[in-house]
Design a protein around this motif. Structure first.
Motif, PDB file in Angstrom:
ATOM      1  N   ALA A  75       0.817  -1.222   0.000  1.00  0.00           N
ATOM      2  CA  ALA A  75       0.000   0.000   0.000  1.00  0.00           C
ATOM      3  C   ALA A  75       0.847   1.268   0.000  1.00  0.00           C
ATOM      4  N   ARG A  76       2.170   1.114   0.134  1.00  0.00           N
ATOM      5  CA  ARG A  76       3.056   2.282   0.220  1.00  0.00           C
ATOM      6  C   ARG A  76       4.272   2.136  -0.701  1.00  0.00           C
ATOM      7  N   PRO A  77       4.042   2.043  -2.010  1.00  0.00           N
ATOM      8  CA  PRO A  77       5.174   1.893  -2.940  1.00  0.00           C
ATOM      9  C   PRO A  77       6.072   3.125  -2.933  1.00  0.00           C
ATOM     10  N   HIS A  78       7.352   2.895  -3.109  1.00  0.00           N
ATOM     11  CA  HIS A  78       8.348   3.965  -3.215  1.00  0.00           C
ATOM     12  C   HIS A  78       8.408   4.854  -1.975  1.00  0.00           C
ATOM     13  N   GLN A  79       7.972   4.351  -0.835  1.00  0.00           N
ATOM     14  CA  GLN A  79       8.084   5.098   0.416  1.00  0.00           C
ATOM     15  C   GLN A  79       9.104   4.411   1.321  1.00  0.00           C
ATOM     16  N   LEU A  80      10.022   5.195   1.851  1.00  0.00           N
ATOM     17  CA  LEU A  80      11.019   4.649   2.762  1.00  0.00           C
ATOM     18  C   LEU A  80      10.389   4.482   4.145  1.00  0.00           C
ATOM     19  N   ILE A  81      10.347   3.253   4.620  1.00  0.00           N
ATOM     20  CA  ILE A  81       9.729   2.954   5.914  1.00  0.00           C
ATOM     21  C   ILE A  81      10.806   2.491   6.890  1.00  0.00           C
ATOM     22  N   PHE A 107       8.560 -11.675  -3.027  1.00  0.00           N
ATOM     23  CA  PHE A 107       8.323 -10.629  -4.024  1.00  0.00           C
ATOM     24  C   PHE A 107       9.134 -10.888  -5.293  1.00  0.00           C
ATOM     25  N   GLU A 108      10.402 -11.222  -5.117  1.00  0.00           N
ATOM     26  CA  GLU A 108      11.286 -11.427  -6.268  1.00  0.00           C
ATOM     27  C   GLU A 108      10.937 -12.709  -7.014  1.00  0.00           C
ATOM     28  N   ASP A 109      10.598 -13.771  -6.270  1.00  0.00           N
ATOM     29  CA  ASP A 109      10.250 -15.042  -6.914  1.00  0.00           C
ATOM     30  C   ASP A 109       8.954 -14.935  -7.701  1.00  0.00           C
ATOM     31  N   GLU A 110       7.999 -14.159  -7.176  1.00  0.00           N
ATOM     32  CA  GLU A 110       6.684 -14.045  -7.808  1.00  0.00           C
ATOM     33  C   GLU A 110       6.596 -12.889  -8.804  1.00  0.00           C
ATOM     34  N   GLY A 111       7.660 -12.118  -8.931  1.00  0.00           N
ATOM     35  CA  GLY A 111       7.645 -10.995  -9.864  1.00  0.00           C
ATOM     36  C   GLY A 111       6.790  -9.837  -9.399  1.00  0.00           C
ATOM     37  N   THR A 112       6.622  -9.716  -8.068  1.00  0.00           N
ATOM     38  CA  THR A 112       5.801  -8.638  -7.512  1.00  0.00           C
ATOM     39  C   THR A 112       6.544  -7.318  -7.478  1.00  0.00           C
ATOM     40  N   GLY A 113       7.855  -7.386  -7.269  1.00  0.00           N
ATOM     41  CA  GLY A 113       8.664  -6.179  -7.176  1.00  0.00           C
ATOM     42  C   GLY A 113       9.912  -6.424  -6.356  1.00  0.00           C
ATOM     43  N   GLU A 114      10.515  -5.353  -5.903  1.00  0.00           N
ATOM     44  CA  GLU A 114      11.743  -5.442  -5.137  1.00  0.00           C
ATOM     45  C   GLU A 114      11.575  -4.759  -3.783  1.00  0.00           C
ATOM     46  N   LEU A 115      12.332  -5.235  -2.804  1.00  0.00           N
ATOM     47  CA  LEU A 115      12.444  -4.554  -1.518  1.00  0.00           C
ATOM     48  C   LEU A 115      13.863  -4.025  -1.405  1.00  0.00           C
ATOM     49  N   GLN A 116      14.002  -2.734  -1.369  1.00  0.00           N
ATOM     50  CA  GLN A 116      15.317  -2.114  -1.241  1.00  0.00           C
ATOM     51  C   GLN A 116      15.552  -1.732   0.209  1.00  0.00           C
ATOM     52  N   THR A 117      16.705  -2.139   0.742  1.00  0.00           N
ATOM     53  CA  THR A 117      17.044  -1.840   2.129  1.00  0.00           C
ATOM     54  C   THR A 117      18.138  -0.789   2.178  1.00  0.00           C
ATOM     55  N   LEU A 118      17.907   0.256   2.948  1.00  0.00           N
ATOM     56  CA  LEU A 118      18.892   1.319   3.122  1.00  0.00           C
ATOM     57  C   LEU A 118      19.391   1.278   4.557  1.00  0.00           C
ATOM     58  N   ALA A 168      21.150   5.310  10.171  1.00  0.00           N
ATOM     59  CA  ALA A 168      20.131   5.878  11.061  1.00  0.00           C
ATOM     60  C   ALA A 168      18.887   6.321  10.302  1.00  0.00           C
ATOM     61  N   ALA A 169      19.099   6.842   9.087  1.00  0.00           N
ATOM     62  CA  ALA A 169      17.972   7.330   8.286  1.00  0.00           C
ATOM     63  C   ALA A 169      17.477   6.263   7.308  1.00  0.00           C
ATOM     64  N   GLY A 170      17.921   5.033   7.506  1.00  0.00           N
ATOM     65  CA  GLY A 170      17.585   3.960   6.576  1.00  0.00           C
ATOM     66  C   GLY A 170      16.232   3.337   6.831  1.00  0.00           C
ATOM     67  N   GLY A 171      15.976   2.265   6.113  1.00  0.00           N
ATOM     68  CA  GLY A 171      14.711   1.567   6.230  1.00  0.00           C
ATOM     69  C   GLY A 171      14.531   0.649   5.043  1.00  0.00           C
ATOM     70  N   VAL A 172      13.292   0.402   4.682  1.00  0.00           N
ATOM     71  CA  VAL A 172      12.987  -0.480   3.563  1.00  0.00           C
ATOM     72  C   VAL A 172      12.003   0.212   2.633  1.00  0.00           C
ATOM     73  N   LYS A 173      12.151  -0.050   1.342  1.00  0.00           N
ATOM     74  CA  LYS A 173      11.301   0.591   0.340  1.00  0.00           C
ATOM     75  C   LYS A 173      10.842  -0.465  -0.659  1.00  0.00           C
ATOM     76  N   TYR A 174       9.524  -0.493  -0.920  1.00  0.00           N
ATOM     77  CA  TYR A 174       8.960  -1.418  -1.900  1.00  0.00           C
ATOM     78  C   TYR A 174       8.908  -0.750  -3.269  1.00  0.00           C
ATOM     79  N   ILE A 175       9.513  -1.388  -4.264  1.00  0.00           N
ATOM     80  CA  ILE A 175       9.531  -0.890  -5.644  1.00  0.00           C
ATOM     81  C   ILE A 175       8.700  -1.839  -6.506  1.00  0.00           C
ATOM     82  N   PRO A 176       7.486  -1.432  -6.923  1.00  0.00           N
ATOM     83  CA  PRO A 176       6.659  -2.316  -7.758  1.00  0.00           C
ATOM     84  C   PRO A 176       7.324  -2.587  -9.107  1.00  0.00           C
ATOM     85  N   LYS A 177       7.375  -3.858  -9.469  1.00  0.00           N
ATOM     86  CA  LYS A 177       7.906  -4.244 -10.775  1.00  0.00           C
ATOM     87  C   LYS A 177       7.169  -5.491 -11.242  1.00  0.00           C
ATOM     88  N   MET A 178       7.031  -5.607 -12.542  1.00  0.00           N
ATOM     89  CA  MET A 178       6.386  -6.779 -13.109  1.00  0.00           C
ATOM     90  C   MET A 178       7.409  -7.589 -13.889  1.00  0.00           C
TER      91      MET A 178
END
Length: 276
Positions: free
Chosen positions: A19-25, A52-63, A66-76
């Protein structure tokens, strides 16, 4: 704070991310939300990332940091994209879509949220690596596609008007020439709708020679804005290359021919895969 079993937590975290694509959480958001240690949250995210990667849903980017987190990048994935585009071509090739004058009826498809969401995800995949500030389209048929793309990229949508609306304040208006009919038209954009030097992704439902999209490109120049990319759901394949006003774009389907007499429509995949 929710105390959930791990299986339930994984489901809830997945929904939260989708529900929160491209948002750093930040990881602390999840840790506080579920009353769990960051190490447990990291393990959960690793599982979600793999699925996500196996099913082709998208990627999870980890930063990290201290200011890091995780970000969902929708991809098909390629297979999913090909399946969707083939289905789109089949729907477009239905003989009952032929209108008088050889036009193609598409309004029903543009009104299907599921189809538009998938198309939006394809454009989000195609332009995922680009620096974009907003998505732009011209009223009215391109609006569902623009909002679907904007949702997948977590970007605002800017709407260009055919006629200036007094409720939008001062605006910039330009004249442009239709690429196919060579007729003169007007388009307008409120000065408040777009910041100067914005990087804009243009999307539209149909492109023949590209006159309307070129008009939007010219309109962006009035705001010192930059075109970050162009995506069209369907392009006409009946236009000669030298007649097309646009060269750099991504299309999902190509309309090759409409035989009104024989009730036949020829549609094939656009240049989405050839540009990879």
């Amino acid at each position: 704070m929710k105390k959930l079993k791990r299986s339930a937590r994984l489901v809830e975290m997945t929904q939260f991310l989708l529900a929160r694509p491209h948002q750093l959480i930040p990881l602390t958001t999840f840790a506080q939300r579920y009353g769990a240690a960051k190490s447990s949250i990291s393990e959960d995210l690793a599982i979600i990332k793999e699925v996500f990667e196996d099913e082709g849903t998208g990627e999870l980017q980890t930063l990290a940091g201290a200011a890091g987190g995780v970000k969902y990048i929708p991809k098909m994935g390629r297979e999913q994209a090909l399946h969707f585009i083939e289905q789109l071509c089949e729907k477009l090739a239905e003989p009952n879509r032929i209108l008088p004058g050889g036009y193609l009826y598409m309004s029903d498809l543009l009104g299907l949220p599921g189809l538009m969401n998938e198309a939006g995800k394809l454009f989000a995949t195609a332009f995922a690596g680009r620096d974009i500030d907003c998505v732009m389209t011209v009223e009215t048929k391109g609006i569902p596609l623009a909002y679907a793309t904007g949702a997948e990229l977590n970007l605002p949508v800017v709407l260009v008007r055919r006629d200036h609306q007094v409720t939008e304040g001062s605006a910039v208006s330009i004249n442009y020439v239709s690429g196919s009919h060579k007729s003169l038209h007007t388009m307008s954009l409120s000065r408040r709708a777009l910041k100067e030097k914005s990087k804009v992704l243009i999307v539209d439902d149909f492109m023949k020679a590209g006159g309307t999209i070129q008009g939007m490109v010219d309109l962006l120049a009035e705001f010192n804005a930059v075109v970050a990319g162009v995506g069209v759901l369907v392009e006409s394949g009946e236009v000669e290359t030298e007649q097309r006003l646009l060269r750099d774009y991504v299309s999902l389907a190509t309309l090759r021919a409409v035989d009104a007499k024989g009730k036949e429509i020829s549609v094939e995949p656009g240049n989405y895969f050839s540009r990879k």
